[in-house]
Design an enzyme around this catalytic site. Structure first.
Site, mmCIF file in Angstrom:
data_model
loop_
_atom_site.group_PDB
_atom_site.id
_atom_site.type_symbol
_atom_site.label_atom_id
_atom_site.label_comp_id
_atom_site.label_asym_id
_atom_site.label_seq_id
_atom_site.Cartn_x
_atom_site.Cartn_y
_atom_site.Cartn_z
ATOM 1 N N HIS A 292 0.842 -1.215 0.000
ATOM 2 C CA HIS A 292 0.000 0.000 0.000
ATOM 3 C C HIS A 292 0.876 1.265 0.000
ATOM 4 C CE1 HIS A 292 -0.311 -0.817 4.617
ATOM 5 N NE2 HIS A 292 0.805 -0.170 4.347
ATOM 6 N N HIS B 192 -0.683 4.788 9.666
ATOM 7 C CA HIS B 192 0.710 5.242 9.739
ATOM 8 C C HIS B 192 0.762 6.583 10.469
ATOM 9 C CE1 HIS B 192 0.247 2.633 6.209
ATOM 10 N NE2 HIS B 192 1.496 2.288 6.362
ATOM 11 N N HIS C 245 10.825 -3.500 2.759
ATOM 12 C CA HIS C 245 11.172 -2.089 2.731
ATOM 13 C C HIS C 245 11.618 -1.638 4.117
ATOM 14 C CE1 HIS C 245 6.947 -1.767 4.034
ATOM 15 N NE2 HIS C 245 6.955 -0.448 4.088
ATOM 16 N N GLU D 93 5.238 -5.318 8.086
ATOM 17 C CA GLU D 93 3.825 -5.176 7.684
ATOM 18 C C GLU D 93 3.285 -6.458 7.044
ATOM 19 O OE1 GLU D 93 3.335 -0.395 6.650
ATOM 20 O OE2 GLU D 93 3.575 -1.811 5.008
HETATM 21 FE FE LIG Z 1 2.394 0.700 5.384
#
Ligand SMILES: [Fe+3]
Ligand SMILES: [Fe+3]
Lengths: 294, 134, 294, 134
Positions: free
Chosen positions: C12, C59, C193, C240
């Site tokens: 996302h 977030h 990431h 995540e």
């Molecule tokens: Fe995220």
């Protein structure tokens, strides 16, 4: 290592807090209530732990319906008493234990409990009335308190069994904490009461008595009591009793009952109270003066 | 769409004189309860007391909910999704004791209600199942 | 009865949302990303469910550090996109399904998941970017969406295994819902990431590929991956990926992979995407036109 | 009292160039992150931009935390309990891209960082354990 030394449960009736705050403890209506805690207060003075994990529920004070956590753990250094509409109770702020709370949070989440972490939290009568009953009115509470707020206002609360498992997980986490701390777990709320509708005022002493008996002798089976039984037998607000299973689940099989008190009437609620001691933990550092609790 | 579905059977539907505040009630009463919560703030209490109707009109409540609040009909408020801990903020605004509110929901006078509690409270006998008293 | 017809997962990445919003989909950098979703968009058009349970994380937008819920379920009728600091994304509001959400809440809490119920919730790119990738830019989203926000910003997130169990519990709850609804579960976030510190920019394609392979063929074992492995191999934000296990846990053993897409670079993140269909569910009402997905 | 206890060993302490935002970091950085969160509101952004030091002084931050913010030293901010999602609000206030911020933490120029990402990102080889590159 940290260890759990004792557990206790107690109703958290707001009128009892008000009676204390307004100096009514000697009035005929309230005298038996406060006398019922004299032994427990001596026991507490002799067995004050370093930290209490205090299981309670908020009553539409700190939490609105915006966000309703099933289990919210208080992570902060300090928790102020709420203004519940009549000004905050004139009691000391509660000092938390952020480092133990952080450890509990990490342990419990990795142990598959889906906590909500509360870094800001005001505490209502659900948390402060038990402190008053067990400690009286000191200038500062004599130990640290980690609030653990349970959702019981909106149905369904967590099951009794889930609460009992949470207690057991708290025990595992405490025992893995590498500082020498004594910890008590308190369950609050209940016993039988209903505050709403044409059935308001329900009190079920046989149910409460059986609950206290089985909490002592048969807690695993008692924790499996379905919600409908609390609602029907103990009143719609009697379901707060699920919180007592967190406390009981945190104790070992060897824990034994050392004190029980039950009283009706106290406002709209049956007031119940019970103390369990761990065989090893509770005895260390005990005051042995005459007249004080064993 | 979603509302066309018939209500589920609730295991607690047969408890007399009791409305369990479940997710369905919470959804119905969301704004009613949030209105009550707003009365925790003194300025809101003042505005409500100055003009109850005007203050209620600021909230997305149904007309039935507004009427029930204006009439202080707590049982009706609960049917319409109110929860007693939230509704108690109305009584606090009115300067009423919780015992007064409790009595008002039972149809008893406050004196009779207090006497019942002093005598050990309402018995569960005959109060477990709807209609068990015939 | 309601049933789960398919599950999918997708990164996302906020820059992907921005690229769409700013009309950059044909730029050389972004073109391969959006082309990679052409098949999936056709598949979605042919298999639009009534409701999506969309697992994502916030977030630091809707949730600050005040209150951090491990699992927050969106109960509302409507969820507006957040202003993340550059104005809200110009996408439609998300319409929830309060009645199914209420059923999920009751079922899951009684099934020992300690949900937080969110009656007010704004949704950030974690939820809206997947909708953009799968639906493009319609005037209104073509189905209802129940947000399920997972705590992954503060360590520890729930374990992969806990997430997988939550998925299985969602399946049980959906199957017990007595209205004929089709439901998809989406997992979002990841893949590898790291957005912080001297190691920012980490991408681990072999890890991601193995994750996609095992999600397809060996999901139970994959769900037991310890957090440290995500942190070390997939970067601090790669964790995540635990949210993908909720999706996979909601599917039956018979579900099969029908689409996979993986692309680097996309901003700071490896973009991963996978679709699983249930053997029965997905086939009903399928568009059989030439050129559309099987 | 509680702070006298030695820090626990964390299994993720040996990942190079990475600070895991765990409960200990969250506790250290609580006010720093809440300060960042305040920058979501435009009026707060204006006040911060008008006088950064004065705005920071409204928050119970340590002097180290304030300096790290003033210097835009994101790595130091994270050591002091900041979390990247919160810290990104400072960059947004400055009108900077996330890529700029990411590059700044790696010690690379934005161009070099962008080129590394375009070429497939930073390899995990040699980046799994502190000191593995000798
Ligand atoms: Fe995220
Ligand atoms: Fe209570």
């Amino acid at each position: 290592m940290a260890r759990i030394t004792a557990g206790l449960a107690v109703s958290h009736i707001p009128a009892v807090g008000a009676a204390w705050d307004l100096g009514k403890t000697q009035e005929p209506y309230w005298k038996p209530v406060f006398e019922g805690f004299e032994w427990s207060k001596r026991w507490m003075a002799a067995n004050t732990p370093d930290v209490i994990v205090l299981v309670y529920n908020d009553h539409a004070n700190a939490f609105s319906l915006e966000l309703i956590p099933t289990f919210a753990l208080g992570m902060a250094e300090r928790f102020e008493p709420c203004d519940e509409g009549w000004g905050p109770r004139p009691v000391p702020a509660v000092h938390g234990h952020p480092q133990l709370a952080a450890h509990l949070a990490e342990s419990l989440i990795l142990d598959e409990f889906d906590l909500t972490l509360a870094n800001e939290l005001q505490v209502d009568h659900g948390l402060t009335v038990p402190l008053t009953l067990l400690f009286g009115g000191p200038a500062a509470w004599p130990c640290r308190v980690i609030p653990l707020a349970v959702s019981v206002v909106q149905y369904p609360p967590p099951t009794g069994l889930r609460c009992s498992k949470l207690g057991a997980a708290i025990r595992r986490a405490v025992e893995a904490y590498d500082e020498d701390l004594t910890v008590q777990v308190w369950g609050t709320g209940g016993m039988s009461h209903q505050l709403q509708g044409p059935r308001a005022g329900l009190i079920n002493t046989p149910f409460d008595t059986a609950f206290l008996d089985r909490l002592s002798t048969d807690p695993e089976a008692l924790a499996r009591t379905p919600h409908i039984e609390y609602l029907r037998e103990a009143g719609s607000e009697g379901i707060e009793l699920v919180m007592w299973h967190v406390m009981r689940g945190a104790l070992s099989a060897e824990a034994r009952e050392v004190r029980r008190f039950y009283h009706v009437p106290a406002s709209n609620t049956a007031l119940g109270h019970i103390i369990f001691e761990e065989p090893d933990g509770g005895s260390e550092g005990r005051d042995t003066q005459e007249g004080s609790p064993r | 769409m979603a509302d066309a579905r018939p209500p589920r059977t609730k295991p607690y539907a047969d408890i007399p004189g009791t409305i369990v505040f479940d997710a369905e009630q919470a959804r119905k009463g969301y704004h009613l309860n949030q209105f009550c919560m707003s009365l925790m703030q003194a300025p809101n209490r003042e505005r409500f007391k100055a003009d109850e109707r005007a203050y209620l009109d600021e909230w997305p409540l149904t007309e039935d909910q507004k009427q029930a609040v204006l009439e202080r009909d707590l049982n009706r408020c609960m049917q319409l999704g109110g929860n007693i801990y939230f509704l108690a903020k109305i009584g606090a605004t009115d300067g009423l004791s919780f015992q007064y509110m409790a009595a008002s929901m039972t149809g008893m006078t406050q004196e009779d209600y207090a006497a019942m509690m002093a005598a050990g409270g309402r018995s569960p006998e005959g109060n477990r199942f709807t209609g068990e008293r015939g």
